[in-house]
Scaffold this motif. Structure first.
Motif, PDB file in Angstrom:
ATOM      1  N   MET A 104       1.002  -1.261  -0.026  1.00 27.67           N
ATOM      2  CA  MET A 104       0.166  -0.001   0.026  1.00 27.67           C
ATOM      3  C   MET A 104       0.843   1.192   0.071  1.00 27.67           C
ATOM      4  O   MET A 104       1.365   1.559   0.997  1.00 27.67           O
TER       5      MET A 104
ATOM      6  N   LEU B 122      -4.023   6.563  -0.789  1.00 23.60           N
ATOM      7  CA  LEU B 122      -3.536   5.417  -1.299  1.00 23.60           C
ATOM      8  C   LEU B 122      -3.460   5.585  -2.920  1.00 23.60           C
ATOM      9  O   LEU B 122      -3.938   6.418  -3.524  1.00 23.60           O
ATOM     10  N   ALA B 123      -2.227   5.256  -3.495  1.00 19.56           N
ATOM     11  CA  ALA B 123      -1.865   5.269  -4.942  1.00 19.56           C
ATOM     12  C   ALA B 123      -3.073   4.950  -5.796  1.00 19.56           C
ATOM     13  O   ALA B 123      -3.504   5.653  -6.989  1.00 19.56           O
ATOM     14  N   GLU B 124      -3.937   3.825  -5.417  1.00 18.32           N
ATOM     15  CA  GLU B 124      -5.038   3.388  -6.317  1.00 18.32           C
ATOM     16  C   GLU B 124      -6.056   4.594  -6.287  1.00 18.32           C
ATOM     17  O   GLU B 124      -7.034   4.738  -7.214  1.00 18.32           O
ATOM     18  N   ASP B 125      -6.121   5.450  -5.451  1.00 18.75           N
ATOM     19  CA  ASP B 125      -6.998   6.590  -5.307  1.00 18.75           C
ATOM     20  C   ASP B 125      -6.825   7.929  -5.480  1.00 18.75           C
ATOM     21  O   ASP B 125      -7.341   8.748  -5.583  1.00 18.75           O
ATOM     22  N   GLU B 126      -5.711   7.851  -6.039  1.00 18.60           N
ATOM     23  CA  GLU B 126      -4.920   9.303  -6.546  1.00 18.60           C
ATOM     24  C   GLU B 126      -5.765   9.870  -7.448  1.00 18.60           C
ATOM     25  O   GLU B 126      -5.994  11.219  -7.537  1.00 18.60           O
TER      26      GLU B 126
ATOM     27  N   SER C  18      -9.132   9.435  -8.590  1.00 18.76           N
ATOM     28  CA  SER C  18     -10.260  10.190  -7.932  1.00 18.76           C
ATOM     29  C   SER C  18     -10.253  11.246  -7.082  1.00 18.76           C
ATOM     30  O   SER C  18     -10.937  12.112  -6.960  1.00 18.76           O
TER      31      SER C  18
END
Length: 67
Positions: free
Chosen positions: A1, A52-56, A58
């Motif tokens: 993460m 988190l990188a995956e939410d960047e 958004s």
């Protein structure tokens, strides 16, 4: 993460508002360096808003919307 910085703010109040907006949209967010910024004073030391990188993507979209 992995965490990434989506914005650096210089006001503790603005940083908390941005964090709260992300949280309300279901994006976990943390403020880094808020403690030192409050000791030094607003406008001197930046407060990093981290997600988190995956939410960047958004998070950046949401923060770009002035509403």
């Amino acid at each position: 993460m992995a965490l990434v910085c989506v914005e650096t703010l210089f006001s503790p109040v603005e940083a908390e508002i941005a964090r709260t907006r992300l949280e309300a949209a279901g994006i976990d967010a943390l403020l880094f360096d808020a403690g030192i910024a409050s000791l030094i004073g607003p406008g001197v030391s930046g407060i990093r808003l981290m997600v988190l990188a995956e939410d960047e993507a958004s998070a950046r979209r949401l923060l770009a919307d002035p509403a």
